[in-house]
Design an enzyme around this catalytic site. Structure first.
Site, PDB file in Angstrom:
ATOM      1  N   GLU A 129       1.007  -1.104   0.014  1.00 31.13           N
ATOM      2  CA  GLU A 129       0.019  -0.195   0.182  1.00 31.13           C
ATOM      3  C   GLU A 129       0.880   1.154   0.071  1.00 31.13           C
ATOM      4  O   GLU A 129       1.979   1.229   0.731  1.00 31.13           O
ATOM      5  CB  GLU A 129      -0.755  -0.056   1.225  1.00 31.13           C
ATOM      6  CG  GLU A 129      -2.436  -0.507   1.135  1.00 31.13           C
ATOM      7  CD  GLU A 129      -3.317   0.451   0.454  1.00 31.13           C
ATOM      8  OE1 GLU A 129      -2.853   1.233  -0.496  1.00 31.13           O
ATOM      9  OE2 GLU A 129      -4.401   0.213   0.752  1.00 31.13           O
ATOM     10  N   ASP A 176      -4.383   4.721   5.919  1.00 28.67           N
ATOM     11  CA  ASP A 176      -5.063   6.075   6.520  1.00 28.67           C
ATOM     12  C   ASP A 176      -6.104   5.429   7.418  1.00 28.67           C
ATOM     13  O   ASP A 176      -5.719   5.065   8.599  1.00 28.67           O
ATOM     14  CB  ASP A 176      -5.717   7.050   5.374  1.00 28.67           C
ATOM     15  CG  ASP A 176      -6.089   8.167   5.903  1.00 28.67           C
ATOM     16  OD1 ASP A 176      -6.962   8.133   6.921  1.00 28.67           O
ATOM     17  OD2 ASP A 176      -5.999   9.180   5.197  1.00 28.67           O
TER      18      ASP A 176
HETATM   19  P1  IMP Z   1      -7.709   4.235   3.741  1.00 26.79           P
HETATM   20  O1  IMP Z   1      -8.761   3.265   3.201  1.00 26.79           O
HETATM   21  O2  IMP Z   1      -8.511   5.316   4.307  1.00 26.79           O
HETATM   22  O3  IMP Z   1      -6.795   3.588   4.855  1.00 26.79           O
HETATM   23  O4  IMP Z   1      -6.965   4.920   2.659  1.00 26.79           O
HETATM   24  C1  IMP Z   1      -6.323   4.239   1.836  1.00 26.79           C
HETATM   25  C2  IMP Z   1      -6.162   5.140   0.368  1.00 26.79           C
HETATM   26  O5  IMP Z   1      -6.408   6.658   0.634  1.00 26.79           O
HETATM   27  C3  IMP Z   1      -4.782   5.155   0.047  1.00 26.79           C
HETATM   28  O6  IMP Z   1      -4.434   4.041  -0.833  1.00 26.79           O
HETATM   29  C4  IMP Z   1      -4.567   6.673  -0.715  1.00 26.79           C
HETATM   30  O7  IMP Z   1      -5.061   6.262  -2.181  1.00 26.79           O
HETATM   31  C5  IMP Z   1      -5.407   7.367  -0.404  1.00 26.79           C
HETATM   32  N1  IMP Z   1      -5.215   8.466   0.837  1.00 26.79           N
HETATM   33  C6  IMP Z   1      -5.132   8.270   2.060  1.00 26.79           C
HETATM   34  N2  IMP Z   1      -4.479   9.042   2.720  1.00 26.79           N
HETATM   35  C7  IMP Z   1      -4.033   9.866   1.751  1.00 26.79           C
HETATM   36  C8  IMP Z   1      -3.135  11.137   1.538  1.00 26.79           C
HETATM   37  O8  IMP Z   1      -2.711  11.989   2.737  1.00 26.79           O
HETATM   38  N3  IMP Z   1      -2.775  11.468   0.501  1.00 26.79           N
HETATM   39  C9  IMP Z   1      -3.156  11.092  -0.664  1.00 26.79           C
HETATM   40  N4  IMP Z   1      -3.862   9.759  -0.522  1.00 26.79           N
HETATM   41  C10 IMP Z   1      -4.243   9.310   0.420  1.00 26.79           C
END
Ligand code: IMP
Length: 195
Positions: free
Chosen positions: A116, A120
């Site tokens: 990944e 986040d």
């Molecule tokens: P999660 O499902 O919230 O963990 O987010 C995962 C996806 O969100 C990552 O693979 C990124 O594509 C996007 N993402 C999360 N945080 C950021 C950031 O700070 N900048 C750019 N993309 C992000």
């Protein structure tokens, strides 16, 4: 016919500030530090997976950069494939994740490592792990270039992390803001405007 391409060295000048669409970003982690963190992570993965022929599963689009940097440093027998999920629009995670697209390999009995760009909230990783477990791999672990512990909402352990960062929106090294910034070396952090 021999085509001669004139050599044209291209070097990014490290910019301390950049604008992408409507937002401004400042240099947060220089390229050399990102590289050092990936070196360390590659060492961890080599020690864990040497002789096990792991299958790396890069999560597109963001992980293309991390996956390439990691592969260059992994001197063990391994395979790599890519999947796609969609969960992100703008500068905060929507929490909605669609299905896994593009997984054609047989995973049964394999050691799988999900790559990944950033973890986040962890919703994406949770969804991917659930989908992968249906294929009965021998093991599944997660390797992330970046991890935001303050934003994380899942209980799954993120096994291998290159860099832990605060809960700020970042771009560069594969990460984008609405399509821009993926090609920036290093990591840039959003400059928050006073309300
Ligand atoms: P999660 O499902 O919230 O963990 O987010 C995962 C996806 O969100 C990552 O693979 C990124 O594509 C996007 N993402 C999360 N945080 C950021 C950031 O700070 N900048 C750019 N993309 C992000």
């Amino acid at each position: 016919m021999i085509v001669n391409f004139a050599p044209r060295p291209i070097h990014w000048r490290p910019m301390s500030r950049i604008r992408l669409h409507d937002l401004e970003f400042e240099l947060f982690i220089p390229e050399a530090e990102v590289n050092a963190a990936v070196d360390r992570l590659a060492g961890e993965l080599r020690d864990k997976y040497d002789g096990k022929r792991p299958l790396f599963v890069g999560v597109l689009n963001g992980a293309f950069f991390f996956a390439a940097e990691l592969m260059k440093r992994l001197d063990i027998e391994c395979e790599i494939t890519f999947v796609k999920v969609a969960s992100y629009h703008g500068t905060s995670s929507t929490g909605k994740v669609s299905d896994l697209i593009g997984l054609n390999e047989r995973l049964e009995g394999r050691h799988v490592v999900v790559l990944e760009d950033i973890v986040d909230t962890g919703n994406t990783v949770k969804h991917i792990l659930d989908a992968l477990h249906d294929h009965h791999p021998a093991s599944v672990s997660i390797a992330a270039l970046l991890f935001k512990p303050e934003a994380y909402k899942q209980s799954i352990t993120i096994d291998h992390v290159a860099v832990r960062i605060p809960n700020d929106f970042v771009v560069g090294s594969g990460l984008d803001h609405d399509g821009l910034g993926r090609n920036l070396p290093g990591i840039y952090r959003i400059i928050k405007k006073d309300p």
